[in-house]
Design an enzyme around this catalytic site. Structure first.
Site, PDB file in Angstrom:
ATOM      1  N   SER A  93       7.374  -0.857   1.468  1.00 29.83           N
ATOM      2  CA  SER A  93       8.052   0.466   1.803  1.00 29.83           C
ATOM      3  C   SER A  93       9.333  -0.089   2.417  1.00 29.83           C
ATOM      4  O   SER A  93      10.426   0.911   2.331  1.00 29.83           O
ATOM      5  CB  SER A  93       7.297   1.043   2.966  1.00 29.83           C
ATOM      6  OG  SER A  93       6.934   0.013   3.876  1.00 29.83           O
ATOM      7  N   ASP A 107       3.298   3.349   9.677  1.00 28.24           N
ATOM      8  CA  ASP A 107       2.052   2.977   8.776  1.00 28.24           C
ATOM      9  C   ASP A 107       1.708   1.449   9.186  1.00 28.24           C
ATOM     10  O   ASP A 107       1.750   0.623   8.564  1.00 28.24           O
ATOM     11  CB  ASP A 107       2.973   2.690   7.345  1.00 28.24           C
ATOM     12  CG  ASP A 107       1.826   2.533   6.154  1.00 28.24           C
ATOM     13  OD1 ASP A 107       0.517   2.587   6.458  1.00 28.24           O
ATOM     14  OD2 ASP A 107       2.258   1.869   4.983  1.00 28.24           O
ATOM     15  N   GLY A 150       5.116  -1.118  10.517  1.00 27.54           N
ATOM     16  CA  GLY A 150       4.220  -1.462   9.447  1.00 27.54           C
ATOM     17  C   GLY A 150       4.766  -2.106   8.111  1.00 27.54           C
ATOM     18  O   GLY A 150       4.883  -1.292   7.121  1.00 27.54           O
ATOM     19  N   PHE A 166       0.751  -1.143   0.052  1.00 30.55           N
ATOM     20  CA  PHE A 166      -0.119   0.057  -0.002  1.00 30.55           C
ATOM     21  C   PHE A 166       0.769   1.193   0.055  1.00 30.55           C
ATOM     22  O   PHE A 166       0.885   1.985   0.840  1.00 30.55           O
ATOM     23  CB  PHE A 166      -0.884   0.102   1.341  1.00 30.55           C
ATOM     24  CG  PHE A 166      -1.673  -1.092   1.395  1.00 30.55           C
ATOM     25  CD1 PHE A 166      -2.870  -1.408   0.979  1.00 30.55           C
ATOM     26  CD2 PHE A 166      -1.313  -2.365   2.165  1.00 30.55           C
ATOM     27  CE1 PHE A 166      -3.716  -2.596   0.891  1.00 30.55           C
ATOM     28  CE2 PHE A 166      -1.965  -3.627   2.417  1.00 30.55           C
ATOM     29  CZ  PHE A 166      -3.289  -3.494   1.747  1.00 30.55           C
ATOM     30  N   HIS A 210       2.096   7.852   6.996  1.00 31.59           N
ATOM     31  CA  HIS A 210       1.444   7.369   5.430  1.00 31.59           C
ATOM     32  C   HIS A 210      -0.025   7.643   5.945  1.00 31.59           C
ATOM     33  O   HIS A 210      -0.400   7.580   7.176  1.00 31.59           O
ATOM     34  CB  HIS A 210       2.004   5.921   5.307  1.00 31.59           C
ATOM     35  CG  HIS A 210       1.672   5.697   4.156  1.00 31.59           C
ATOM     36  ND1 HIS A 210       0.797   4.647   3.543  1.00 31.59           N
ATOM     37  CD2 HIS A 210       1.580   6.366   2.784  1.00 31.59           C
ATOM     38  CE1 HIS A 210       0.653   4.599   2.124  1.00 31.59           C
ATOM     39  NE2 HIS A 210       1.106   5.706   1.768  1.00 31.59           N
ATOM     40  N   ASP A 211      -0.745   7.560   4.653  1.00 29.77           N
ATOM     41  CA  ASP A 211      -2.083   7.805   4.631  1.00 29.77           C
ATOM     42  C   ASP A 211      -2.669   9.243   5.314  1.00 29.77           C
ATOM     43  O   ASP A 211      -3.654   8.870   6.119  1.00 29.77           O
ATOM     44  CB  ASP A 211      -2.780   6.673   5.194  1.00 29.77           C
ATOM     45  CG  ASP A 211      -2.523   5.248   4.465  1.00 29.77           C
ATOM     46  OD1 ASP A 211      -2.620   5.496   3.207  1.00 29.77           O
ATOM     47  OD2 ASP A 211      -2.248   4.176   4.982  1.00 29.77           O
ATOM     48  N   GLY A 233      -1.332  -8.741  10.057  1.00 30.28           N
ATOM     49  CA  GLY A 233      -2.226  -7.810   9.524  1.00 30.28           C
ATOM     50  C   GLY A 233      -2.968  -6.940  10.392  1.00 30.28           C
ATOM     51  O   GLY A 233      -3.113  -7.155  11.465  1.00 30.28           O
ATOM     52  N   HIS A 266      -4.043   1.794  11.877  1.00 24.98           N
ATOM     53  CA  HIS A 266      -4.785   2.986  11.526  1.00 24.98           C
ATOM     54  C   HIS A 266      -5.601   3.379  12.203  1.00 24.98           C
ATOM     55  O   HIS A 266      -6.576   4.404  12.005  1.00 24.98           O
ATOM     56  CB  HIS A 266      -5.178   3.017  10.108  1.00 24.98           C
ATOM     57  CG  HIS A 266      -3.853   3.075   9.134  1.00 24.98           C
ATOM     58  ND1 HIS A 266      -2.817   2.424   9.279  1.00 24.98           N
ATOM     59  CD2 HIS A 266      -3.648   3.678   8.127  1.00 24.98           C
ATOM     60  CE1 HIS A 266      -1.759   2.483   8.318  1.00 24.98           C
ATOM     61  NE2 HIS A 266      -2.317   3.581   7.590  1.00 24.98           N
TER      62      HIS A 266
HETATM   63  C1  LIG Z   1      -1.022  -0.797   5.856  1.00 28.74           C
HETATM   64  S1  LIG Z   1      -0.013  -1.978   6.189  1.00 28.74           S
HETATM   65  C2  LIG Z   1       1.825  -1.677   5.754  1.00 28.74           C
HETATM   66  C3  LIG Z   1       1.904  -1.254   4.520  1.00 28.74           C
HETATM   67  C4  LIG Z   1       3.453  -1.125   4.088  1.00 28.74           C
HETATM   68  N1  LIG Z   1       4.296  -0.094   4.601  1.00 28.74           N
HETATM   69  C5  LIG Z   1       3.521  -1.309   2.583  1.00 28.74           C
HETATM   70  O1  LIG Z   1       4.460  -0.415   2.040  1.00 28.74           O
HETATM   71  O2  LIG Z   1       2.819  -1.945   1.848  1.00 28.74           O
HETATM   72  C6  LIG Z   1      -0.083  -2.121   7.885  1.00 28.74           C
HETATM   73  C7  LIG Z   1       0.776  -3.155   8.603  1.00 28.74           C
HETATM   74  O3  LIG Z   1       0.705  -2.807   9.998  1.00 28.74           O
HETATM   75  C8  LIG Z   1       0.801  -3.936  10.772  1.00 28.74           C
HETATM   76  N2  LIG Z   1       0.392  -3.701  12.054  1.00 28.74           N
HETATM   77  C9  LIG Z   1      -0.785  -3.166  12.382  1.00 28.74           C
HETATM   78  N3  LIG Z   1      -0.823  -2.995  13.647  1.00 28.74           N
HETATM   79  C10 LIG Z   1       0.238  -3.174  14.353  1.00 28.74           C
HETATM   80  C11 LIG Z   1       0.860  -3.369  15.573  1.00 28.74           C
HETATM   81  N4  LIG Z   1       0.212  -2.832  16.601  1.00 28.74           N
HETATM   82  N5  LIG Z   1       1.880  -3.813  15.496  1.00 28.74           N
HETATM   83  C12 LIG Z   1       2.901  -4.349  14.678  1.00 28.74           C
HETATM   84  N6  LIG Z   1       2.463  -4.144  13.310  1.00 28.74           N
HETATM   85  C13 LIG Z   1       1.129  -3.657  13.250  1.00 28.74           C
HETATM   86  C14 LIG Z   1       0.031  -5.002  10.053  1.00 28.74           C
HETATM   87  O4  LIG Z   1       0.359  -6.242  10.157  1.00 28.74           O
HETATM   88  C15 LIG Z   1       0.192  -4.431   8.479  1.00 28.74           C
HETATM   89  O5  LIG Z   1       1.304  -5.398   7.808  1.00 28.74           O
END
Ligand SMILES: C[S@@+](CC[C@H](N)C(=O)[O-])C[C@H]1O[C@@H](n2cnc3c(N)ncnc32)[C@H](O)[C@@H]1O
Length: 209
Positions: A49, A140, A43, A17, A168-169, A73, A143
């Site tokens: 990224s 990231d 993330g 993303f 991000h976002d 996820g 959210h």
């Molecule tokens: C939007 S995706 C990141 C996209 C990535 N930066 C890219 O370039 O595609 C969000 C990621 O944050 C991780 N995530 C969400 N909450 C988290 C947390 N509390 N601790 C660690 N990782 C987390 C999820 O597992 C997911 O893989």
């Protein structure tokens, strides 16, 4: 220096993303700031990224990237949610699992020596890993308002002077997306710790005074 074509192709092909312009911006910021101190990403998902930032670290040839993700996820990526990807679903656990994709992409990009994966929850690590200094922090992860503010309070103030905080976002208009990252950016600017640098697509960039 322009980004290595091979690494860029693997980043662009990776599931994820992040727009190309956002990735190239992260690459340049990491090249500039990783000599100050290591970079830190919250993330990683499948490593899109991660590759852009780690390639900037490799080119600067000084400090690596710590890449944090529990690899289970976010809420919106689970079964039945809008960003669910069946190719990442682990039936046994009933959850998505991105670590294999992440490691494969980092290996393919030739960046194993520039990425230190941390596989845990961000808030959990934040309870123990204090007083660290980073050249660049990229937020990231989760959210929700709670997750985004927790990530900022755990990691934002650990950006070294002259380093970058990237969020991000950023959607300034709620019609286009969730508001938590934008609220974090606005809050960071009220602390007096950061100057606003730019916004590239949805990537907000602040610089630590
Ligand atoms: C939007 S995706 C990141 C996209 C990535 N930066 C890219 O370039 O595609 C969000 C990621 O944050 C991780 N995530 C969400 N909450 C988290 C947390 N509390 N601790 C660690 N990782 C987390 C999820 O597992 C997911 O893989």
């Amino acid at each position: 220096m322009p980004m290595r074509e091979e690494a860029k192709m693997i980043a662009l092909q990776a599931k994820g993303f992040l727009a190309e312009a956002e990735g190239l911006c992260l690459y340049e910021l990491a090249e500039q700031s990783s000599p100050i101190a290591p970079c830190f990403e919250i993330g990683s998902y499948c490593g899109k990224s991660t590759i852009f930032i780690a390639e900037g670290c490799r080119v600067a040839d000084k400090n690596p990237l710590f890449a944090l993700d529990h690899h289970r996820g976010s809420v919106e990526q689970q079964l039945g949610q809008p960003f669910f990807d069946p190719a990442l679903y682990n039936k046994e656990d009933g959850m998505i699992y991105t670590l294999d994709h992440f490691m494969r992409n980092i290996r393919k990009a030739g960046l194993v020596d520039w990425v230190i994966p941390i596989i845990t929850d961000s808030a959990r690590l934040g309870r123990y890993w204090r007083n660290v200094s980073f050249g660049l922090v990229f937020i990231d992860g989760g959210h929700s308002e709670e997750d985004a503010f927790q990530d900022y309070s755990n990691w934002g103030a650990q950006v070294a002077p002259g380093g970058y905080l990237c969020i991000h976002d950023i959607f300034r208009d709620p019609a286009y997306g969730g508001q938590a990252p934008f609220h974090v950016l606005e809050h960071a600017l009220t602390t007096g710790l950061f100057d606003f640098v730019d916004q590239v697509e949805t990537l907000g960039i602040l610089r630590r005074r």
